[in-house]
Design an enzyme around this catalytic site. Structure first.
Site, PDB file in Angstrom:
ATOM      1  N   CYS A  67       0.857  -1.191   0.000  1.00 33.55           N
ATOM      2  CA  CYS A  67       0.000   0.000   0.000  1.00 33.55           C
ATOM      3  C   CYS A  67       0.890   1.238   0.000  1.00 33.55           C
ATOM      4  O   CYS A  67       1.816   1.357   0.811  1.00 33.55           O
ATOM      5  CB  CYS A  67      -0.907   0.001   1.229  1.00 33.55           C
ATOM      6  SG  CYS A  67      -1.915   1.495   1.369  1.00 33.55           S
ATOM      7  N   TYR A 220     -11.542  19.303  24.148  1.00 33.72           N
ATOM      8  CA  TYR A 220     -11.331  18.109  23.313  1.00 33.72           C
ATOM      9  C   TYR A 220      -9.827  17.898  23.113  1.00 33.72           C
ATOM     10  O   TYR A 220      -9.348  17.699  22.002  1.00 33.72           O
ATOM     11  CB  TYR A 220     -12.013  18.247  21.951  1.00 33.72           C
ATOM     12  CG  TYR A 220     -13.452  18.690  21.966  1.00 33.72           C
ATOM     13  CD1 TYR A 220     -14.485  17.773  22.107  1.00 33.72           C
ATOM     14  CD2 TYR A 220     -13.787  20.035  21.829  1.00 33.72           C
ATOM     15  CE1 TYR A 220     -15.819  18.184  22.116  1.00 33.72           C
ATOM     16  CE2 TYR A 220     -15.110  20.463  21.834  1.00 33.72           C
ATOM     17  CZ  TYR A 220     -16.118  19.527  21.979  1.00 33.72           C
ATOM     18  OH  TYR A 220     -17.430  19.939  21.978  1.00 33.72           O
ATOM     19  N   GLU A 241     -10.789  16.598  28.311  1.00 38.55           N
ATOM     20  CA  GLU A 241     -11.011  15.462  27.408  1.00 38.55           C
ATOM     21  C   GLU A 241     -11.850  14.415  28.141  1.00 38.55           C
ATOM     22  O   GLU A 241     -11.665  14.197  29.339  1.00 38.55           O
ATOM     23  CB  GLU A 241      -9.670  14.853  26.963  1.00 38.55           C
ATOM     24  CG  GLU A 241      -9.738  13.538  26.233  1.00 38.55           C
ATOM     25  CD  GLU A 241     -10.535  13.624  24.941  1.00 38.55           C
ATOM     26  OE1 GLU A 241     -11.424  12.781  24.753  1.00 38.55           O
ATOM     27  OE2 GLU A 241     -10.270  14.538  24.132  1.00 38.55           O
ATOM     28  N   ASP A 292     -11.036  21.471  19.287  1.00 37.66           N
ATOM     29  CA  ASP A 292     -10.658  20.445  18.309  1.00 37.66           C
ATOM     30  C   ASP A 292     -11.628  19.273  18.454  1.00 37.66           C
ATOM     31  O   ASP A 292     -11.245  18.175  18.895  1.00 37.66           O
ATOM     32  CB  ASP A 292      -9.215  19.993  18.549  1.00 37.66           C
ATOM     33  CG  ASP A 292      -8.729  19.003  17.498  1.00 37.66           C
ATOM     34  OD1 ASP A 292      -9.415  18.841  16.469  1.00 37.66           O
ATOM     35  OD2 ASP A 292      -7.672  18.387  17.712  1.00 37.66           O
ATOM     36  N   CYS A 319     -12.120  18.635  11.430  1.00 34.57           N
ATOM     37  CA  CYS A 319     -11.942  17.629  10.382  1.00 34.57           C
ATOM     38  C   CYS A 319     -13.212  17.486   9.555  1.00 34.57           C
ATOM     39  O   CYS A 319     -13.320  16.575   8.731  1.00 34.57           O
ATOM     40  CB  CYS A 319     -11.535  16.282  10.977  1.00 34.57           C
ATOM     41  SG  CYS A 319     -12.725  15.600  12.151  1.00 34.57           S
TER      42      CYS A 319
END
Length: 450
Positions: A67, A220, A241, A292, A319
Site C-alpha cells: 500500500c 477536546y 477530554e 478540536d 476535520c
C-alpha cells in the site's frame, strides 16, 4: 482546489457565511505518510494468508502487498507476518465460520523516532510459536520496539478488543509531535499524518497569538498535543477530554516536557460541554480557547459556555467543514465573532473579532431510517424516509433527526448524505419515535453520542 471549494460551499450553504478561505496548505508528503495501518488478514486465491483491504461495501479482502499510503517497512512487516503464519499453519480468522486465529495486523511507526509497534489482533490470548515470531521479527526489522497481542473474540466490525498482552518490549512506542513527547499504544488516538498535523498545529499556534500572560483552554484536548505544543507561549494551560486514558497520557506528556510545563498545565477528564459550563460558572475567563472536536462538532453547551467566557480569540480545528460551518453560524457565536478560514488536511478555522452573523434552522425533519412508512410527529415540520432524503427532499439548512436502524445506521446515513453533497445543519440519532419527539420538544439540538 476541490477541497477549498468544499469548505467554501459548506460555510456558504450551511452557515450562511460569506467568508474568505485561504489557499489549501498541502501535506508535506502525499505518499508513504501514514504512521498507522490496520491490515485485515485473509486467504488469497491460492489459500495462502495475505494482507489487504476490504472491497467496497463488502468484507471480501483484496490482497495488497504494498500500500502506497504507509512506509514500505510496514508493508514488509505485514508480508513477513503472513509468511510466518503460512509456515506455522496459523489460520486467519474467517468471519462466516467464526474459525481461525488472526484477524488484523495493527502497526504504528513513529515519524520522527522510527520506532515500530506490531500488534496482532487475535481471537484468543494464545499465539502459537510467539517467542519464535518475536525473535524472527526483531532480527529482520530492528526498528521494532514492541510486539503485542490484542484479543478480540467478538463477532463485530470493531478492530481492537480491550485486552492486550505484551509479547516483547514496553507495550508502546515513543515519538514527538510539535516537540511534545508522546507514548503510543494500540488504543491511543493519534493523527495518522504526523508532518501534516505539525503543519496544522503550527497554523493554529499562529492564529492563537498567545502572549506570556495568557490562559489557554484546550477543549477536546486528547493526549494534550495541541495545547502542550503551545505551553511555552502562555502562562497557564487547561485541557479537557472525556477519554480517561487520553487524560492520563496528557498528564504524562506534560511531565516528560519538564517541571516548568507540568507546573503550568492542568488536565481534567470530563465532557467538553459540561466542563466548559462549569468553568464558565466558576468565572474562568481564558484568553484563548482551542476547540478540536470530533466530526460531529461541538454541542450547544460547549459553544454557549465559550461565549460566556468571552475569550479574546477562539481557534477551531475541524476535520469536518459541515459541522464547523454549523458551529460558526450558531447564533450566540455568530453574534460575537467573525470567521477567517485556512484549509489543510484536516481543515483549520479561526474565529476572532466582533461581528453580527446569524443563521436560523429552516426546517426540522425526522428521517425514519429504513422504516417503510412516514409517520406524523408532533413538533416536527416533516417526516420522511431516507430514500426521500436522497431524492432532494431536504435542504442544506434543515435539521435532521434519525430514529430507528441503530446508531451505526445513523452514522452510515450521515456519511452517505455528505457523499451525496448534502450538508445537514444537525444530524441526530434517537432510539425510537418517542425519543425523537422528546429530542425535538426539549429543543435539544445535539445528541450527546450520535
Amino acid at each position: 482546489r476541490a477541497k477549498q471549494e468544499s469548505v467554501l460551499d459548506a460555510f456558504r450553504r450551511i452557515g450562511g457565511l460569506e467568508v474568505p478561505v485561504l489557499d489549501i496548505l498541502p501535506s508535506p508528503d502525499v505518499d508513504r505518510y501514514r504512521n498507522k495501518v490496520q491490515f485485515p488478514v485473509g486467504i488469497d486465491k491460492n489459500g495462502v494468508p495475505c494482507i489487504g483491504f476490504y472491497a467496497g461495501r463488502t468484507h471480501r479482502i483484496v490482497p495488497c502487498p504494498d500500500c502506497k499510503l504507509q512506509p514500505s517497512v510496514l508493508n514488509e512487516i505485514g508480508n513477513a507476518l503472513c509468511a510466518f503464519f503460512a509456515q506455522q499453519v496459523i489460520r486467519p480468522y474467517d468471519e462466516q465460520s467464526g474459525k481461525g486465529l488472526v484477524r488484523h495486523i495493527f502497526l504504528r511507526r513513529g515519524a520522527h523516532s522510527g520506532q515500530i509497534m506490531v500488534c496482532l489482533v487475535c481471537t484468543r490470548a494464545k499465539l502459537p510459536h510467539a517467542e519464535q515470531l518475536c525473535t524472527a521479527l526483531r532480527g529482520q526489522f530492528p526498528a521494532i520496539s514492541t510486539i503485542l497481542l490484542n484479543v478480540n473474540a467478538k463477532n463485530t466490525n470493531v478492530i481492537l478488543g480491550s485486552e492486550n498482552h505484551i509479547l516483547y518490549g514496553p507495550g508502546y512506542i515513543e515519538d514527538t509531535l510539535c516537540g511534545v513527547p508522546v507514548r503510543l499504544g494500540p488504543l491511543s488516538f493519534y493523527q495518522v499524518n504526523t508532518l501534516a498535523a505539525e503543519r496544522l498545529y503550527g497554523v493554529a499556534a499562529q492564529y492563537a497569538q498567545l502572549t506570556p500572560d495568557d490562559t489557554l483552554l484546550d477543549l477536546y484536548c486528547g493526549m494534550g498535543t495541541i495545547g502542550l505544543s503551545m505551553a511555552g507561549q502562555c502562562r497557564e494551560l487547561i485541557g479537557v477530554e472525556i477519554v480517561p486514558e487520553a487524560i492520563e497520557s496528557a498528564k504524562a506528556n506534560a511531565a516528560r516536557m519538564g517541571e516548568a510545563v507540568a507546573a503550568k498545565s492542568r488536565f481534567f477528564c470530563a465532557d467538553a460541554g459540561q466542563a466548559a459550563t462549569q468553568l464558565a460558572a466558576e468565572g474562568l475567563h481564558p484568553d484563548i480557547v482551542m476547540l478540536d472536536p470530533p466530526r460531529k462538532g461541538c454541542d450547544e453547551a460547549t459553544l454557549s459556555a465559550v461565549v460566556r467566557m468571552s475569550p479574546r480569540r477562539v481557534v477551531y480545528v475541524s476535520c469536518n467543514p459541515a459541522t464547523a460551518a454549523r458551529d460558526a453560524a450558531w447564533q450566540a457565536v455568530a453574534s460575537r465573532f467573525n470567521v477567517e478560514i485556512t484549509s489543510s488536511i484536516p481543515n483549520n478555522m479561526e474565529i476572532n473579532a466582533p461581528a453580527t452573523l446569524r443563521r436560523e434552522f429552516d426546517e426540522i425533519i425526522v428521517c425514519t431510517g429504513s422504516h417503510p412508512k412516514t409517520l406524523p410527529v408532533k413538533g416536527f415540520n416533516k417526516t420522511i424516509n431516507f430514500t426521500q432524503l436522497l431524492l432532494n427532499q431536504v435542504d442544506a439548512g434543515d435539521r435532521i433527526v434519525f430514529f430507528g436502524g441503530g446508531q451505526s445506521s445513523c452514522e452510515a446515513a450521515y456519511d452517505m448524505l455528505l457523499n451525496f453533497g448534502k450538508h445537514p445543519i444537525i444530524v441526530e440519532y434517537a432510539g425510537d419515535l418517542v425519543a425523537a419527539q422528546a429530542t425535538c420538544l426539549a429543543n435539544t439540538s445535539f445528541l450527546r453520542d450520535a
